[in-house]
Enzyme design. Structure first.
Site, PDB file in Angstrom:
ATOM      1  N   GLU A 274     -11.482   3.422   5.720  1.00 23.06           N
ATOM      2  CA  GLU A 274     -10.481   4.449   6.307  1.00 23.06           C
ATOM      3  C   GLU A 274     -11.426   5.380   6.975  1.00 23.06           C
ATOM      4  O   GLU A 274     -11.318   5.529   8.164  1.00 23.06           O
ATOM      5  CB  GLU A 274      -9.870   5.141   5.320  1.00 23.06           C
ATOM      6  CG  GLU A 274      -8.866   5.749   5.641  1.00 23.06           C
ATOM      7  CD  GLU A 274      -7.931   6.736   4.394  1.00 23.06           C
ATOM      8  OE1 GLU A 274      -6.774   7.213   4.926  1.00 23.06           O
ATOM      9  OE2 GLU A 274      -8.408   6.468   3.397  1.00 23.06           O
TER      10      GLU A 274
ATOM     11  N   HIS B 155       1.276   4.868  -2.694  1.00 26.33           N
ATOM     12  CA  HIS B 155       1.097   5.488  -3.683  1.00 26.33           C
ATOM     13  C   HIS B 155       2.151   6.143  -4.310  1.00 26.33           C
ATOM     14  O   HIS B 155       2.777   6.910  -3.711  1.00 26.33           O
ATOM     15  CB  HIS B 155      -0.072   6.662  -3.407  1.00 26.33           C
ATOM     16  CG  HIS B 155      -1.390   6.278  -2.983  1.00 26.33           C
ATOM     17  ND1 HIS B 155      -2.373   5.615  -3.694  1.00 26.33           N
ATOM     18  CD2 HIS B 155      -1.525   5.738  -1.564  1.00 26.33           C
ATOM     19  CE1 HIS B 155      -3.413   5.194  -3.026  1.00 26.33           C
ATOM     20  NE2 HIS B 155      -2.989   5.072  -1.892  1.00 26.33           N
TER      21      HIS B 155
ATOM     22  N   HIS C 153       0.999  -1.099  -0.079  1.00 23.26           N
ATOM     23  CA  HIS C 153       0.039   0.190  -0.077  1.00 23.26           C
ATOM     24  C   HIS C 153       1.023   1.359   0.107  1.00 23.26           C
ATOM     25  O   HIS C 153       1.139   1.807   1.013  1.00 23.26           O
ATOM     26  CB  HIS C 153      -0.853   0.017   1.253  1.00 23.26           C
ATOM     27  CG  HIS C 153      -1.970   0.955   1.037  1.00 23.26           C
ATOM     28  ND1 HIS C 153      -3.217   0.934   1.878  1.00 23.26           N
ATOM     29  CD2 HIS C 153      -1.965   2.190   0.516  1.00 23.26           C
ATOM     30  CE1 HIS C 153      -3.963   1.953   1.690  1.00 23.26           C
ATOM     31  NE2 HIS C 153      -3.276   2.850   0.990  1.00 23.26           N
TER      32      HIS C 153
ATOM     33  N   ASP D  18       1.623   4.210   2.624  1.00 22.93           N
ATOM     34  CA  ASP D  18       0.691   4.825   2.121  1.00 22.93           C
ATOM     35  C   ASP D  18       1.269   6.120   1.188  1.00 22.93           C
ATOM     36  O   ASP D  18       1.548   5.864  -0.033  1.00 22.93           O
ATOM     37  CB  ASP D  18      -0.395   5.527   3.025  1.00 22.93           C
ATOM     38  CG  ASP D  18      -1.624   5.798   2.621  1.00 22.93           C
ATOM     39  OD1 ASP D  18      -1.853   5.616   1.250  1.00 22.93           O
ATOM     40  OD2 ASP D  18      -2.378   6.534   3.343  1.00 22.93           O
ATOM     41  N   ASP D  19       1.414   7.225   1.566  1.00 22.70           N
ATOM     42  CA  ASP D  19       1.976   8.459   0.982  1.00 22.70           C
ATOM     43  C   ASP D  19       3.245   8.835   1.906  1.00 22.70           C
ATOM     44  O   ASP D  19       3.028   9.858   2.557  1.00 22.70           O
ATOM     45  CB  ASP D  19       0.829   9.590   0.750  1.00 22.70           C
ATOM     46  CG  ASP D  19      -0.357   8.900  -0.001  1.00 22.70           C
ATOM     47  OD1 ASP D  19       0.104   8.749  -1.446  1.00 22.70           O
ATOM     48  OD2 ASP D  19      -1.164   8.496   0.448  1.00 22.70           O
TER      49      ASP D  19
END
Length: 354
Positions: free
Chosen positions: A203, A22, A20, A281-282
């Site tokens: 989420e 991005h 996961h 994630d980011d």
């Protein structure tokens, strides 16, 4: 609570899979400014420090606003290549052995960037990373859920000439008001094409979104999924069906899903038998790559060496890998945790401040 030093060292060194992340969310402010200069893109911030200071998000939407602004500097294959190599170097340093990387083509094609520029730039970097860093990877094309399903369908069709470069599709962006069923047709089409299916759910959205992603979109993994803890029957189902949750603790903290990581449900989900996995994630926006997410989780929660072994194993078990390669990675994880002395449980080696 403070993590035991020996365990902290082990979680940094354990082999991991990142499922996961991005790729646009790995754009560090320094890289954004270099690309802006290279491409003559005017930014709303005078310098790197001002941009970094703007990373004060209050929810998912306030993050997405600056995320899309940062992506505006990506225009050429070289830009996507450089961004991806930046991520690979950071991930490899955290002992990530395999990554399944999300990319958002709609963010770029809407600005006139060709689909091939996006996919080829990322894929070429990952091909080089396999040689330079022994870094295994694949790509997952994500649809932006705040846009229409028609746009998603058109995006999927536009990506088909590059079908050999991505293994699955996902669903991301603003969850509120954009339920999974909005994208039933495009996920059915992707399934017909033999693509793997994942989706962000639970989420900021309710537990029902997790159920709907499983039952309507037929996804194989749930990205985030932390609000599943609110539905006991759903938790039991996730455990029974071995549906992996790709949990991102620092993201949850930064976006105020769980402002205090001591309240994060990952340990309860793990203890209930759910296949929890940890990811970044980011990371450029949330202040932490893989090891930072692991360390923050083990600092905040009563996770021990057995949990760490399980989390590492879960990440490879949930990966979209050929059986032989998956077995090799799992053997690597098991050898790591059996070959090094196990540290005592974190609950026995913590200091608590109140």
């Amino acid at each position: 609570m403070t993590i035991d030093a020996a365990l902290a060292d082990k979680i940094r060194r354990t082999p991991k899979a990142e499922l996961h992340v991005h790729i646009e969310g790995t754009l560090e402010p320094e890289r954004i400014f270099r690309l802006a200069q290279r491409n003559n893109v005017k930014l709303a911030y005078p310098d790197v420090e001002a941009l970094r200071a703007a990373y004060a998000f209050t929810d998912l939407q306030s993050f997405l606003d600056i995320y899309y602004a940062g992506a505006s500097v990506l225009l050429t294959e070289e830009d996507f290549f450089d961004m991806t190599m930046d991520y690979v170097k950071r991930a490899a340093a955290d002992n990530v052995r395999h990554a399944e990387i999300f990319f958002d083509p709609q963010t770029h094609t809407a600005r006139g960037v060709p689909m091939g520029t996006v996919i080829d730039g990322i894929a070429d970097a990952l091909a080089q990373a396999r040689t330079e860093y022994d870094f295994s990877s694949s790509m997952i094309l994500c649809f932006l859920r705040h846009l229409s399903e028609e746009d998603a369908l058109a995006t999927l069709e536009a990506a088909l000439p590059y079908r050999d470069r991505f293994v699955g599709v996902g669903l991301d962006s603003s969850e509120r008001g954009n339920p999974p069923e909005k994208f039933a047709r495009v996920f059915a089409r992707a399934k017909e094409l033999g693509l793997h299916l994942v989706a962000h759910a639970g989420e900021e959205g309710p537990p029902q979104y997790v159920t709907d992603a499983l039952d309507i979109l037929k996804v194989e993994r749930i990205d985030h999924g932390v609000r599943a803890i609110e539905d006991e029957a759903l938790v039991q189902r996730l455990a029974r069906e071995r549906v992996a949750l790709t949990v991102c603790p620092l993201s949850n903290q930064k976006l105020m899903v769980h402002p205090d990581l001591r309240d994060h449900p990952m340990k309860r989900l793990l203890d209930a038998g759910v296949a929890v996995t940890l990811h970044s994630d980011d990371p450029a926006y949330f202040g932490g790559y893989m090891n930072a997410n692991w360390e923050a989780s083990f600092d905040a929660l009563p996770l021990d060496a057995a949990d760490a072994h399980k989390l590492a194993r879960n990440s490879f078990e949930a990966a979209f890998l050929p059986d032989v390669q998956k077995a090799e990675f799992l053997a690597e994880v098991d050898h790591f945790w059996s070959a090094t002395p196990a540290s005592p449980p974190a609950t026995a080696n913590v200091t608590t401040t109140t």
